[in-house]
Structures are given as structure tokens and as C-alpha cells.
Design a protein around this motif. Structure first.
Motif, PDB file in Angstrom:
ATOM      1  N   TRP A 165       0.833  -1.213   0.000  1.00  0.00           N
ATOM      2  CA  TRP A 165       0.000   0.000   0.000  1.00  0.00           C
ATOM      3  C   TRP A 165       0.864   1.258   0.000  1.00  0.00           C
ATOM      4  CZ3 TRP A 165       0.290   3.722   3.770  1.00  0.00           C
ATOM      5  CH2 TRP A 165       0.949   3.370   4.963  1.00  0.00           C
ATOM      6  N   GLU A 172      -5.218  15.461   7.010  1.00  0.00           N
ATOM      7  CA  GLU A 172      -6.119  14.295   6.921  1.00  0.00           C
ATOM      8  C   GLU A 172      -7.516  14.714   7.364  1.00  0.00           C
ATOM      9  OE1 GLU A 172      -3.857  10.848   8.736  1.00  0.00           O
ATOM     10  OE2 GLU A 172      -3.801  10.511   6.584  1.00  0.00           O
ATOM     11  N   LEU A 176      -6.654   4.188  12.846  1.00  0.00           N
ATOM     12  CA  LEU A 176      -5.408   4.523  12.157  1.00  0.00           C
ATOM     13  C   LEU A 176      -5.820   5.029  10.772  1.00  0.00           C
ATOM     14  CD1 LEU A 176      -4.310   2.607  14.380  1.00  0.00           C
ATOM     15  CD2 LEU A 176      -2.867   1.570  12.649  1.00  0.00           C
ATOM     16  N   THR A 203      -3.789   4.754   8.125  1.00  0.00           N
ATOM     17  CA  THR A 203      -3.113   3.955   7.110  1.00  0.00           C
ATOM     18  C   THR A 203      -3.380   2.493   7.438  1.00  0.00           C
ATOM     19  OG1 THR A 203      -1.034   3.421   8.243  1.00  0.00           O
ATOM     20  CG2 THR A 203      -1.187   5.605   7.227  1.00  0.00           C
TER      21      THR A 203
HETATM   22  C1  LIG Z   1       1.128  -0.428  13.507  1.00  0.00           C
HETATM   23  C2  LIG Z   1       1.057   0.969  12.963  1.00  0.00           C
HETATM   24  C3  LIG Z   1       0.624   1.994  13.783  1.00  0.00           C
HETATM   25  C4  LIG Z   1       0.548   3.276  13.249  1.00  0.00           C
HETATM   26  C5  LIG Z   1       0.224   4.489  14.089  1.00  0.00           C
HETATM   27  C6  LIG Z   1      -0.930   4.271  14.993  1.00  0.00           C
HETATM   28  C7  LIG Z   1       1.500   4.874  14.837  1.00  0.00           C
HETATM   29  N1  LIG Z   1       0.883   3.501  11.971  1.00  0.00           N
HETATM   30  C8  LIG Z   1       0.660   4.815  11.414  1.00  0.00           C
HETATM   31  C9  LIG Z   1      -0.822   4.866  11.009  1.00  0.00           C
HETATM   32  C10 LIG Z   1      -1.319   6.240  11.168  1.00  0.00           C
HETATM   33  C11 LIG Z   1      -0.640   7.356  10.845  1.00  0.00           C
HETATM   34  N2  LIG Z   1      -1.447   8.375  11.170  1.00  0.00           N
HETATM   35  C12 LIG Z   1      -2.560   7.887  11.699  1.00  0.00           C
HETATM   36  N3  LIG Z   1      -2.498   6.566  11.683  1.00  0.00           N
HETATM   37  C13 LIG Z   1       1.341   2.523  11.179  1.00  0.00           C
HETATM   38  C14 LIG Z   1       1.820   2.884   9.807  1.00  0.00           C
HETATM   39  C15 LIG Z   1       3.269   3.426   9.905  1.00  0.00           C
HETATM   40  C16 LIG Z   1       1.799   1.705   8.865  1.00  0.00           C
HETATM   41  C17 LIG Z   1       1.429   1.224  11.658  1.00  0.00           C
END
Ligand SMILES: Cc1cc(C(C)C)[n+](CCc2cnc[nH]2)c(C(C)C)c1
Ligand SMILES: [Zn+2]
Length: 257
Positions: free
Chosen positions: A2, A103, A194, A196
Motif C-alpha cells: 500500500w 487528513e 489509524l 493507514t
Molecule cells: C502499527 C502501525 C501503527 C501506526 C500508528 C498508529 C502509529 N501507523 C501509522 C498509522 C497512522 C498514521 N497516522 C494515523 N495513523 C502505522 C503505519 C506506519 C503503517 C502502523
């Protein structure tokens, strides 16, 4: 895997991550007139210890600053949450141009960037345990608007030349994330996810009403980071934001009148 391109971006995530069409997805468009003021909401209590700052890295989706989370040195308490949530990392989302990149949106208005301060609920043993629980995470979102140069952001930008490529990192110490907060901590809050993959519905969102400033020149420096790894065709890190998702009946509360 992704990403944010037409071929692997937000409109394609549902194929591998069906929760993309779930009932508490993020981000959302915040409509202040529809938010209900909740006098029971407490002021946010953010206690950050600069000595817990560890490193700055390009994770291929954004750049993030990571914190030591083995003690209650940097925490979020009060606000809409119960208990203690520990700061794990902060990162940003931004656009290819200054007219988009956030966002969350406010009555349809987009900001050039959005800061996310990620905290996890210490009722769980670790971030990894908390990340997929309905009350596992609390993320404070801060909008950036174009204005004067931000000297605190510049400390991060000064490290970009060393973390240009995906999967690179470097030491980064003694940074106080509180310097990236506006003076007033009025907020909107709602239950979401989240933004992503894996899109876990585990986030209590706390989106601040007031913004911090960033200069247009500083935003241009964000766009010198790369989604691509060393040796691959360079791909500018920009437009790493998911658009607003359906509210699906959720209530957005305001901490202010
Ligand atoms: C396990 C995981 C957790 C997070 C965030 C919640 C830090 N994130 C970021 C997701 C997120 C970014 N902004 C809001 N949610 C990811 C991304 C890097 C694949 C994986
Ligand atoms: Zn984020």
C-alpha cells in the motif's frame, strides 16, 4: 504494498484491508456546527520529557520522531480519556502543494499539513498490544497553517538530509514535542482509526482547534523526503494523507463552547 499513489492509494486499501469501509474510520470532516460541547470533557494534560526523545526516521510513509516509552515520562492524561497513555511517536501528513495535505478537514477546509502525536493506553503491556484495541490509542492531531517560519519544526527539518531515503534513521535527542502545540488546547474528539493500513479502529482522536505555523519554504523541505529507498527511482514524499471517511452516525464532541 500500500501507498498513496493512484495504483496503491486510499481508494485501493479496502481490497486488502476490508476494515477500510468500517464504522469508525479516520480521518473525518469536522463540522464545528454539528459538534456538541461536552462540559464533562476535561482539559488535555500533556506531560512531555525531552530526554525520552530517541531518534528521527523515514518509515517510507512519513517521517517520525520516536520516544522511549518504558516509563510514564511522556504522557497524555485527562481530556476525553481515562487512565494514562504514553507518547510513542509523532509524525506528519502533508500535500504536494500548500492547498492540501491534512487528513482531517474543518467544514471542508484542508490545511497544508497535520501533526499526529501517538499515545498508547498503559492498561496494555506495550504499544504493540494496544495498537488494535478499541481503547488502545489516543492521537492528538494538530493542523499546520502557512505563516512565519517555525523554529521548532526547523530542528526536525535540519535532519532531513540524513533521512531522505525510506528506512533510514538518525539520532535525535532532547526535543520537546510540547513546542509543537498551540497555546490553546481546545479540541474536538471522536472515536476513529489509524489512517493507514492496517486501519485498526483503535484511536480516540483529539483534534486541536488552533493551528501552529509553518513557512511555505519549510513545507517545500518536507517534500524533499522520499517514499523510495536508496537505489530506487526517487519518489517525493508528498500527498501522504487519507481523505475524510464517512461519519456513520458518530458524534464529535467539543471541549469548548
Ligand atoms: C502499527 C502501525 C501503527 C501506526 C500508528 C498508529 C502509529 N501507523 C501509522 C498509522 C497512522 C498514521 N497516522 C494515523 N495513523 C502505522 C503505519 C506506519 C503503517 C502502523
Ligand atoms: Zn498520522
Amino acid at each position: 504494498s500500500w501507498g498513496y499513489e493512484a495504483t496503491n492509494g486510499p481508494s485501493k486499501w479496502g481490497a486488502s484491508f476490508p476494515i477500510a469501509n468500517g464504522d469508525r474510520q479516520s480521518p473525518i470532516d469536522i463540522v464545528p456546527g454539528n459538534a456538541s460541547h461536552d462540559p464533562g470533557l476535561k482539559p488535555l494534560k500533556l506531560k512531555y520529557d525531552p530526554s525520552t526523545c530517541l531518534e528521527i526516521l523515514n518509515n517510507g510513509h512519513s517521517f517520525q520522531v520516536t520516544f522511549a516509552d518504558d516509563t510514564d515520562s511522556s504522557t497524555l492524561t485527562d481530556g476525553p480519556i481515562s487512565g494514562t497513555y504514553r507518547l510513542k511517536q509523532f509524525h506528519f501528513h502533508w500535500g504536494a502543494t500548500d492547498d492540501r495535505g491534512s487528513e482531517h478537514t474543518v467544514q471542508g477546509a484542508k490545511f497544508p499539513a497535520e501533526l499526529h502525536l501517538v499515545h498508547w493506553n498503559t492498561k496494555y503491556a506495550s504499544f504493540g498490544e494496544a495498537v488494535n484495541k478499541p481503547d488502545g490509542l489516543a492521537v492528538v492531531g494538530v493542523f499546520l497553517k502557512i505563516g512565519n517560519e517555525n523554529a521548532h519544526l526547523q530542528k526536525l527539518i535540519d535532519k532531513f538530509s540524513v533521512i531522505t531515503n525510506a528506512k533510514t534513521q538518525t539520532t535525535f535527542v532532547d526535543f520537546n514535542p510540547a513546542t509543537l502545540l498551540p497555546g490553546c488546547l481546545d479540541y474536538w474528539t471522536y472515536l476513529g482509526s489509524l489512517t493507514t493500513p492496517p486501519l485498526y479502529e483503535s484511536v480516540t482522536w483529539i483534534v486541536l482547534k488552533h493551528q501552529i505555523t509553518v513557512s511555505s519554504a519549510q513545507m517545500a523541505k518536507f517534500r524533499t523526503l522520499l517514499f523510495s529507498s536508496n537505489g530506487e527511482a526517487p519518489c517525493c514524499m508528498e500527498n501522504n494523507y487519507r481523505p475524510p471517511q464517512p461519519l456513520k452516525g458518530r458524534v464529535v464532541r467539543a471541549s469548548f463552547k
